[in-house]
Design an enzyme around this catalytic site. Structure first.
Site, PDB file in Angstrom:
ATOM      1  N   ILE A  16       0.736  -1.478   0.100  1.00 43.31           N
ATOM      2  CA  ILE A  16      -0.055  -0.336   0.075  1.00 43.31           C
ATOM      3  C   ILE A  16       0.948   1.220   0.567  1.00 43.31           C
ATOM      4  O   ILE A  16       0.205   2.257   0.173  1.00 43.31           O
ATOM      5  CB  ILE A  16      -0.787   0.204   1.167  1.00 43.31           C
ATOM      6  CG1 ILE A  16      -0.202  -0.080   2.387  1.00 43.31           C
ATOM      7  CG2 ILE A  16      -2.403  -1.259   0.860  1.00 43.31           C
ATOM      8  CD1 ILE A  16      -1.145  -0.429   3.621  1.00 43.31           C
ATOM      9  N   GLY A  17       2.309   1.050   0.093  1.00 38.94           N
ATOM     10  CA  GLY A  17       3.116   2.343   0.016  1.00 38.94           C
ATOM     11  C   GLY A  17       3.781   1.836  -0.394  1.00 38.94           C
ATOM     12  O   GLY A  17       4.654   0.585  -0.017  1.00 38.94           O
ATOM     13  N   ALA A  20      11.977   5.694   0.475  1.00 40.62           N
ATOM     14  CA  ALA A  20      13.227   5.650  -0.270  1.00 40.62           C
ATOM     15  C   ALA A  20      13.413   4.737   0.240  1.00 40.62           C
ATOM     16  O   ALA A  20      14.400   4.412  -0.755  1.00 40.62           O
ATOM     17  CB  ALA A  20      13.411   7.143   0.548  1.00 40.62           C
ATOM     18  N   LEU A  23       9.100  -0.271   2.412  1.00 40.78           N
ATOM     19  CA  LEU A  23       7.877  -0.621   1.904  1.00 40.78           C
ATOM     20  C   LEU A  23       6.496  -0.878   3.035  1.00 40.78           C
ATOM     21  O   LEU A  23       7.336  -0.913   4.127  1.00 40.78           O
ATOM     22  CB  LEU A  23       7.510  -1.856   1.142  1.00 40.78           C
ATOM     23  CG  LEU A  23       9.118  -1.718  -0.238  1.00 40.78           C
ATOM     24  CD1 LEU A  23       9.004  -3.244  -0.952  1.00 40.78           C
ATOM     25  CD2 LEU A  23       8.442  -0.772  -1.660  1.00 40.78           C
ATOM     26  N   ASP A 186       7.570  16.760   8.496  1.00 39.05           N
ATOM     27  CA  ASP A 186       7.300  16.340   6.955  1.00 39.05           C
ATOM     28  C   ASP A 186       5.957  16.408   6.848  1.00 39.05           C
ATOM     29  O   ASP A 186       5.824  15.171   6.702  1.00 39.05           O
ATOM     30  CB  ASP A 186       8.328  15.024   6.706  1.00 39.05           C
ATOM     31  CG  ASP A 186       8.153  14.479   5.375  1.00 39.05           C
ATOM     32  OD1 ASP A 186       7.452  15.645   4.357  1.00 39.05           O
ATOM     33  OD2 ASP A 186       8.170  13.421   4.946  1.00 39.05           O
TER      34      ASP A 186
END
Length: 502
Positions: A16-17, A20, A23, A186
């Site tokens: 799902i993502g 860098a 996962l 972020d």
């Protein structure tokens, strides 16, 4: 590629993502059927070895993701797609020193998130599993992020109160982090997750820091949301009179997160970004904004209220930016987000509703929040109505007192008038009729009446009294006739017509 692989008691269902160095997978606990998200953070040493071994570079995001998937697949395959890894004690991670975190940089993110995850709007870590190539972080799972909800689903277009709810929850979570000395660095919609009840959860502390001040020559985060002082290319420019390359180490870190919140607020209300990068030489829109902040009202459909708040957030000088508590208070009190449309009128959220039903209730539905806001408005209307009723009752009481005083005064004036011996009665129209005796014995009518033209208002409905008086009048007339006839009999002799017939 990795579907149906087992990680302890977690079955991988989908990716799902990606990032860098990691996962993210959706997994299901085969024992409880509960859903989780597992973030796989690859160790830098293993990644460098893998890149060097295959003669590859990690410049392309697609290439990096493919390489990470391939490496992880081979790792699972070597164990017949079933990994049984040891679980790291979470308390021991919190006890790691700064030197130990420097040697284990991938644990810094975990330690920071564990420190702040007691807040209800921050994603929680449940387990940390360790392997030779990667660390697996088991966290709460939410099926959508804020970016998808804003851009793809248009979820906030008609819901001003939902915008307030999500934004204030995010502010509260970030304020909690700042008070504990953790700065996210972020903040962007992709790092804010939403549950089915539209509650927000802050995640991804990979770039967070404990430093209160910016590190020189460091640029982190997405350029869309980065504050100008954080952008590397600003080091040779001045920001509102402050020369960044000379005093970068003295610029606060927390105000950079507040700047990012301002851009997210624009995303929520306008579904767009005001500029690509907060850099005067590389972005023309931002350059115009730096010279005149009224540019925001020209490029965005924002209301004057929202413009005022945004100018306090997007201060070029980080020391003059609005603080978190004031920001939360002012957003709660906004009555409009845009000049026109459904966001031109927004309910005000009281501090009680905010504290009770936004921050402390994780399972709050939007309809419930709308209900609470409507109840608050209804209570205000009821209070106004009650006040009006009380004022009307007070006016009626004063009017009654005045009427009583007038009636008493009128009664005293009537009592002061001399009483008449002449009998009187009242007609059906309320006028008073007076009767006078006459000395005319030859007249069959022994009573004459004279009409008083002034009606007596207090007895205007007393019709029965008039009828009783008329009956008494007729009876008296008959008796007088009988006396007259008897008197004539005594003086003139008997009248045969009068005598009864035997």
């Amino acid at each position: 590629m990795l579907s149906d692989c087992l990680l302890n008691n977690f079955r991988i269902t989908a990716q799902i993502g990606s990032g860098a160095y990691g996962l993210v997978f959706h997994v299901v606990d085969i024992l409880t059927s509960r859903e989780y998200a597992v973030k796989t953070v690859f160790k830098s040493s293993s990644m460098d070895e893998f890149y060097n071994k295959n003669g590859l570079n990690n410049n392309s995001q697609v290439a990096r993701t493919t390489l990470l998937q391939t490496q992880l697949y081979h790792f699972f395959k070597s164990f017949q797609k079933k990994l049984f890894l040891p679980s790291v004690d979470l308390d021991s991670i919190l006890q790691l020193t700064e030197n130990e975190l420097n040697r284990l940089p991938h644990y810094r993110e975990i330690a920071f998130q564990l420190r702040v995850q007691s807040h209800g709007n921050i994603v929680k870590i449940h387990q940390v599993l360790e392997s030779s190539i990667a660390t697996f972080i088991v966290m709460d799972y939410y099926d959508r992020d804020l970016f998808t909800s804003i851009v793809d689903d248009k979820h906030f277009v008609n819901h001003g109160i939902l915008i307030k709810k999500v934004f204030l929850q995010l502010c509260s979570a970030l304020d909690h982090c700042h008070r504990l000395g953790i700065y996210h660095c972020d903040i962007k919609p992709e790092n804010v997750l939403l549950d089915r009840n539209d509650n927000a959860y802050l995640c991804d502390f990979g770039l967070s820091t404990k430093s209160k001040y910016l590190a020189p020559n460091v640029c982190v985060g997405s350029s869309y949301y980065m504050a100008p002082e954080r952008i590397l290319y600003c080091l040779n420019t001045t920001t509102n009179g402050i020369h960044v390359d000379e005093c970068c180490s003295s610029l606060p870190t927390d105000t950079g997160d507040i700047w990012s919140l301002g851009i997210i607020l624009i995303n929520l209300t306008c579904i767009r970004n005001p500029w690509l990068k907060a850099h005067q030489k590389e972005d023309n829109t931002f350059q115009h904004f730096a010279n005149d902040n009224n540019v925001l009202k020209k490029i965005l459909p924002i209301s004057d209220e929202l413009f005022t708040v945004l100018t306090k957030i997007l201060q070029l000088n980080p020391y003059t930016r609005i603080d978190m508590k004031t920001l939360m208070s002012e957003v709660s009190s906004l009555t409009s987000f845009t000049r026109e449309g459904p966001l031109s009128q927004v309910p005000i959220l009281s501090s009680e509703v905010y504290m009770t039903h936004i921050i402390r209730n994780e399972n709050l539905f939007l309809s419930d929040l709308s209900h609470f806001s409507a109840d608050q408005e209804q209570q205000q209307q009821q209070q106004q109505q009650q006040q009006q009723v009380q004022e009307q009752e007070q006016e009626q009481k004063q009017e009654q007192i005045q009427n009583q005083e007038q009636a008493q005064q009128q009664q005293e004036e009537e009592d002061a008038e001399p009483e008449s011996d002449i009998p009187s009665t009242y007609n059906s129209d309320g006028s008073m009729e007076k009767y006078e005796y006459t000395n005319n014995h030859n007249n069959s009518t022994f009573l004459t009446s004279s009409m008083d033209s002034t009606p007596y208002q207090s007895d205007i409905d007393d019709v029965s009294a008039s009828k009783d008086c008329k009956f008494q009048q007729d009876t008296l007339r008959n008796r007088l006739l009988c006396l007259q006839m008897n008197f004539s009999t005594l003086t003139d002799g008997p009248n045969e017509k009068w005598l009864p017939d035997y």
